[in-house]
Design a protein around this motif. Structure first.
Motif, PDB file in Angstrom:
ATOM      1  N   ILE A   1       0.867  -1.177   0.000  1.00 33.40           N
ATOM      2  CA  ILE A   1       0.000   0.000   0.000  1.00 33.40           C
ATOM      3  C   ILE A   1       0.904   1.227   0.000  1.00 33.40           C
TER       4      ILE A   1
ATOM      5  N   ARG B   1      -5.485   5.596   1.976  1.00 30.05           N
ATOM      6  CA  ARG B   1      -4.520   4.588   2.412  1.00 30.05           C
ATOM      7  C   ARG B   1      -4.995   3.852   3.664  1.00 30.05           C
TER       8      ARG B   1
ATOM      9  N   MET C   1      -7.592   1.344   2.781  1.00 32.67           N
ATOM     10  CA  MET C   1      -6.970   0.166   2.182  1.00 32.67           C
ATOM     11  C   MET C   1      -6.399  -0.755   3.261  1.00 32.67           C
TER      12      MET C   1
ATOM     13  N   ILE D   1      -1.857   0.696  -5.065  1.00 36.07           N
ATOM     14  CA  ILE D   1      -1.455  -0.627  -4.587  1.00 36.07           C
ATOM     15  C   ILE D   1      -0.340  -1.110  -5.499  1.00 36.07           C
TER      16      ILE D   1
END
Length: 350
Positions: free
Chosen positions: A254, A268, A271, A309
């Motif tokens: 990430i 972020r 994620m 990603i």
């Protein structure tokens, strides 16, 4: 690898230098034909496959992975039939001598080899000199007249390399960025999104993010996510672990930053939350230099929340790059889960 190794092999062994991504474009359109509600190609060659959202189609997410690989363009054909090259992307000339290449001529592909004088005939100064792209030449094994008839200035050249499983890794040419393009295609086949998702296969990333910047003018997404490879320096030359950036087998990376972008912290964090909830192996990436399509979206259509990603990759921008099979699977899993849980209601404002 849990995912389709045959498709990954097809993608990585296909040829597509910047501005000449035709063969990759055909594969992308074929793979997404039964998935997308609409597929279009713009004037630069970007492919956009749109999956309409089932709940909030007006909220739009763009996902991008680039199709092009680093290569060369023929800039001169000598009278003796040797080809002089101009680089398309960032090569390390040290690894290019004596490598097989494919010259994409108008009448068809030609096999060639980048010449390398035997060390027995080189002076000590020549052996210690640093190669430059302008010093290299391609030998087609033909006389000058034949080569002049077959090859023209402007023809592109790519590496000739097969893709193989090597232990737990996958090795081959153009893993940058075909392994991420592969991850995007596989994730697209899995998702049933609440919001509209544009899966974008972009062009000319290796020569300045050009495709994504152009695409960002046509698309106006509420959120953009790019997939690209990142450095994995977990090799003997780097004893300092702080310089590894990522490690093979550590999971999907990430991105926090690279040389072109600082990703949105709220994107972020979501994620990371999705990865933890779905038990997807992941690691964080701080890349000191280099850029990705993420920046292309952030810079072209106003302020956009962006995330990225990455698939960790050893030996990036060389003839044989290597990715870990588990990291590829993790990237597919994370992207699919992230898109399936995007409702359009997450607040990415800072």
């Amino acid at each position: 690898m849990n995912a389709n190794f045959e498709l990954l092999t097809e993608l990585t062994e296909a040829h597509g230098a910047p501005g000449h991504e035709d063969r990759i474009r055909e594969i992308v359109r074929r793979e997404l034909g039964d998935v997308a509600d609409e597929i279009r190609t713009d004037a630069m060659g970007n492919v956009v496959a749109t999956v309409e959202g089932s709940e909030d189609p007006d909220y739009e997410v763009a996902v991008a992975a680039h199709m092009d690989e680093i290569g060369f363009m023929v800039k001169h054909v000598t009278e003796a039939g040797f080809l002089k090259l101009d680089a398309l992307g960032g090569w390390d000339p040290r690894v290019l001598r004596a490598q097989r290449v494919t010259v994409h001529a108008a009448e068809g592909d030609l096999d060639g080899v980048i010449g390398s004088p035997p060390p027995h005939t080189m002076s000590e100064e020549e052996r210690e000199s640093t190669d430059e792209i302008e010093d290299l030449y391609v030998d087609l094994g033909r006389d000058g007249e034949d080569v002049a008839d077959l090859v023209s200035v402007g023809d592109v050249v790519t590496m000739s390399q097969d893709t193989r499983a090597l232990g737990e890794t996958v090795t081959g040419k153009s893993m940058d960025d075909r392994v991420c393009l592969f991850a995007m295609l596989e994730a697209a086949k899995r998702v049933d999104p609440d919001v509209t998702v544009h899966f974008a296969a972009t062009v000319q990333e290796e020569v300045g993010l050009r495709g994504a910047r152009a695409l960002g003018v046509d698309l106006d997404p509420d959120l953009a996510v790019a997939l690209d490879v990142t450095v994995a320096n977990d090799i003997p030359q780097f004893s300092d672990e702080s310089k590894h950036v990522t490690e093979l087998g550590g999971g999907a990376a990430i991105k926090l930053k690279d040389g072109s972008v600082i990703t949105n912290p709220t994107v972020r964090k979501r994620m990371e939350s999705v990865a933890e909830t779905e038990n997807v192996d992941h690691q964080l990436e701080v890349l000191p230099a280099g850029g990705t399509d993420t920046a292309g979206f952030q810079n072209t259509h106003g302020a956009k929340p962006v995330g990225a990603i990455s698939v960790p990759l050893r030996y990036m921008h060389t003839v044989t790059e290597a990715a870990h099979a588990d990291d590829v699977d993790a990237t597919i899993d994370l992207l699919a889960a992230f898109l399936d849980t995007e409702t359009g209601e997450h607040d990415y404002r800072l």
